[in-house]
Design a protein around this motif. Structure first.
Motif, PDB file in Angstrom:
ATOM      1  N   UNK A 119       0.653  -1.214   0.135  1.00  0.00           N
ATOM      2  CA  UNK A 119      -0.253   0.136  -0.130  1.00  0.00           C
ATOM      3  C   UNK A 119       0.874   1.327  -0.072  1.00  0.00           C
ATOM      4  N   UNK A 120       2.129   1.124   0.127  1.00  0.00           N
ATOM      5  CA  UNK A 120       3.015   2.325   0.250  1.00  0.00           C
ATOM      6  C   UNK A 120       3.697   2.604  -1.140  1.00  0.00           C
ATOM      7  N   UNK A 121       3.618   1.602  -1.985  1.00  0.00           N
ATOM      8  CA  UNK A 121       4.371   1.410  -3.181  1.00  0.00           C
ATOM      9  C   UNK A 121       3.821   2.798  -4.170  1.00  0.00           C
ATOM     10  N   UNK A 122       4.625   3.404  -4.904  1.00  0.00           N
ATOM     11  CA  UNK A 122       4.189   4.237  -6.013  1.00  0.00           C
ATOM     12  C   UNK A 122       3.970   3.647  -7.369  1.00  0.00           C
ATOM     13  N   UNK A 123       3.456   4.122  -8.315  1.00  0.00           N
ATOM     14  CA  UNK A 123       2.953   3.312  -9.536  1.00  0.00           C
ATOM     15  C   UNK A 123       4.016   2.504 -10.119  1.00  0.00           C
ATOM     16  N   UNK A 124       5.087   3.042 -10.099  1.00  0.00           N
ATOM     17  CA  UNK A 124       6.475   2.223 -10.858  1.00  0.00           C
ATOM     18  C   UNK A 124       6.483   1.123  -9.876  1.00  0.00           C
ATOM     19  N   UNK A 125       6.765   1.113  -8.659  1.00  0.00           N
ATOM     20  CA  UNK A 125       6.987   0.089  -7.870  1.00  0.00           C
ATOM     21  C   UNK A 125       5.659  -0.943  -7.924  1.00  0.00           C
ATOM     22  N   UNK A 126       4.689  -0.440  -7.920  1.00  0.00           N
ATOM     23  CA  UNK A 126       3.235  -1.179  -8.066  1.00  0.00           C
ATOM     24  C   UNK A 126       3.641  -1.967  -9.197  1.00  0.00           C
ATOM     25  N   UNK A 127       3.885  -1.633 -10.421  1.00  0.00           N
ATOM     26  CA  UNK A 127       3.910  -2.438 -11.507  1.00  0.00           C
ATOM     27  C   UNK A 127       4.977  -3.350 -11.245  1.00  0.00           C
ATOM     28  N   UNK A 128       6.250  -3.348 -10.849  1.00  0.00           N
ATOM     29  CA  UNK A 128       7.106  -4.124 -10.299  1.00  0.00           C
ATOM     30  C   UNK A 128       6.517  -5.275  -9.624  1.00  0.00           C
ATOM     31  N   UNK A 129       5.598  -4.954  -8.373  1.00  0.00           N
ATOM     32  CA  UNK A 129       5.150  -5.853  -7.530  1.00  0.00           C
ATOM     33  C   UNK A 129       4.375  -6.850  -8.137  1.00  0.00           C
TER      34      UNK A 129
END
Length: 610
Positions: A386-396
């Motif tokens: 829930x703390x990830x930004x858009x780029x990090x979310x794509x990676x997750x």
């Protein structure tokens, strides 16, 4: 049905007699038969089930009886006798009087059968006004009586409501009311419970049986669910690839079935309680065409990691605001998910079970952040999602993938399946176009398909094959967790067995963790390590599979298990689920404060809400 009554039914003049029915479709200028030489009868007050997998010809048989196939591209031969008349010889004008009046039909998906622009009351009244000499006021009064009869609560006040305001089970009841409006001699029910939750399915089956007893209507029930057949049918017709391979009394079919395909179908049905002697998930026996079973069920090798969980969910909450009025004031909230907590280890399957509206799919989407949670925490491999930004979310999302219920809606019809599988791989820049081709071929092999199929489009595959393609696409990113949201609920029993076995094999070889979202308790018992039961957005019971199924504690868990159809005609039960017992509304006032749920421990890891 009592034996004496069955004998009386058999000796009566049939309501429907189908003789040597052959239905063909025009394909590239040639007639291709898809139903060949089918013959059966339906006696007054009798229920006959036509059972088989998708593509076996059962729905085409029902559409042929109703003459609903397109003229010019279809050809129906043989005899279909109803009340001394051959339906195939009637002009279309007379056939319109037969449909809805003497023979009525209920389809699988009520929302596609109901017109969203007209109220429920208007649509049922229309059927009455078409076939009966009555005024609009009389039609309205009769419609309300029918809605009452099919157990629609507050029927009079719901006359002017639109279909989208009703739940799936309620919409199917509306379709039954519409079908029964003209008191037909024969009701054709084409997969009317396939997409429904187990408790709602039980209610619909009980409702059909009750109305049949009251009205004396004959029922032709089309399904691929052998548990439903055992519950409702007096006689059964088994179809395979357009042919009738076995016909007889339902008890004889189940206990003394002669054809290998019949026996294989019955063996592939998951039975609740059959896992008592097994500690780990169990592979399904698979129907191998017409030769019987291709393998026997074996326990899956346990690969569950005892290290830190790969997925940790704590106090996850999702509420949807409801606004109303000119100023769009906040008037309430839908409490879809409330303080849900669980963890998931590598190589483990945790199943979320419950009826539609309980919050299980919302939980899966909130974990993926396809919808934003209201509060709580989701941790994947130690990272706060829930703390990830858009780029990090794509990676997750490379680590957590989702498989949806409807594979056809998940695939772009304009892309080949090879392009669909390669797309996420290329989007995440995991390799070159040439490497993507190799990955696509490898993934197709992994899910039991041929690499040459990469050039085909989604519509060229069966439902089970499309679901395999969706699994292949999810696997292309080498995920650690897969959220499977009702991924096998709409599949035939044998295709379901193949897809679940595939998922278990992949879990074992790739050490995948599955969050398996389902309402099918028998399947959940078969594939799970642990089970969490959800009701009105909350987990009311959670624990190891053997503990939850062997010693259920919460009333709702017991209700779900009691509603599962038993594939044994000798164990038919009356009124398994109270009719009208719908899931309560999750809507709360805007200032509502949800009390914190407390749990008591039953055994190691087995918790139940108090």
């Amino acid at each position: 049905m009592a034996t004496a009554h069955v004998e009386a039914v058999r000796s009566a003049q049939p309501v429907l007699s189908v003789e040597n029915l052959t239905t063909s479709f025009n394909v590239d200028g040639k007639w291709k038969p898809v139903v060949r030489d089918i013959s059966f009868t339906v006696a007054p007050g009798e229920t006959v089930a036509i059972v088989g997998e998708s593509g076996s010809g059962k729905s085409v048989t029902s559409l042929s009886i109703m003459r609903l196939l397109q003229e010019g591209t279809s050809r129906i031969e043989g005899k279909i006798m109803l009340g001394g008349r051959n339906l195939l010889a009637l002009p279309e004008r007379e056939m319109r009087q037969v449909r809805g009046n003497e023979v009525a039909m209920i389809f699988q998906e009520p929302m596609t059968s109901l017109n969203p622009l007209f109220t429920i009351g208007d649509q049922i009244s229309e059927a009455l006004l078409c076939h009966k000499a009555m005024s609009a006021a009389e039609a309205k009064a009769e419609t309300i009586r029918l809605l009452d009869k099919v157990r629609i609560p507050s029927a009079a006040s719901r006359f002017d409501e639109y279909p989208h305001r009703f739940s799936g089970g309620m919409r199917q009841r509306v379709m039954i009311a519409m079908a029964l409006a003209s008191k037909p001699k024969l009701l054709i029910a084409d997969e009317p419970t396939t997409a429904l939750d187990v408790t709602i399915q039980g209610q619909i089956l009980d409702l059909i049986k009750m109305l049949q007893d009251e009205e004396g209507t004959s029922v032709l029930f089309i399904t691929h669910d052998m548990g439903v057949v055992a519950e409702i049918a007096d006689r059964t017709v088994v179809m395979y690839r357009g042919e009738q391979v076995e016909t007889g009394a339902t008890a004889d079919i189940f206990h003394r079935g002669q054809h290998p395909y019949t026996r294989a179908l019955l063996s592939a049905v998951p039975v609740l309680g059959s896992m008592q002697n097994y500690q780990r998930p169990l592979r399904f026996p698979v129907v191998d065409n017409v030769t019987g079973l291709s393998d026997t069920p074996v326990e899956v090798v346990d690969t569950v990691s005892r290290e830190r969980p790969i997925l940790e969910v704590k106090n996850l909450t999702k509420r949807f605001a409801i606004h109303s009025g000119l100023l769009s004031r906040l008037v309430g909230r839908v409490h879809a998910v409330e303080n849900v907590s669980f963890d998931l280890h590598a190589g483990e399957t945790l199943s979320l079970v419950g009826e539609s509206g309980c919050g299980k799919s919302t939980t899966g989407r909130a974990i993926m952040r396809l919808i934003e949670p209201t509060s709580g925490s989701v941790t994947v491999e130690g990272r706060d999602v829930l703390a990830l930004d858009k780029r990090e979310m794509r990676e997750m999302r490379k680590s957590v993938q989702m498989i949806f219920q409807d594979p056809y809606a998940s695939l772009n019809p304009r892309m080949t399946v090879g392009q669909a599988i390669a797309e996420p791989y290329l989007e995440h820049k995991m390799g070159t176009t040439k490497q993507a081709k190799d990955v696509v071929a490898d993934m197709l092999r992994k899910v039991g398909l041929i690499p040459d199929m990469a050039g085909r489009y989604p519509h060229e595959f069966s439902g089970g094959q499309r679901q395999r393609i969706c699994i292949a696409r999810a696997l292309a990113l080498e995920p650690k967790v897969i959220v499977a949201d009702e991924s096998v609920s709409a599949l035939d029993v044998s295709v379901k067995a193949q897809v679940i076995n595939l998922m278990l094999d992949l879990q074992q070889s790739l050490n995948l963790a599955f969050l398996f979202i389902s309402h099918d308790m028998a399947v959940v018992e078969r594939v799970s390590h642990r089970v969490a039961v959800m009701y009105l957005g909350e987990i009311v019971e959670i624990g190891p599979r053997a503990s939850v199924f062997g010693n259920p504690q919460h009333d709702y868990t017991k209700k779900l298990m009691a509603a599962v159809p038993v594939p044994d005609p000798d164990r038919r039960r009356d009124k398994r689920v109270p009719i009208g017992d719908e899931l309560k509304s999750p809507i709360r006032a805007a200032d509502h404060v949800q009390p914190i749920r407390k749990y008591r421990t039953i055994s190691d890891g087995h918790l139940v809400a108090v």
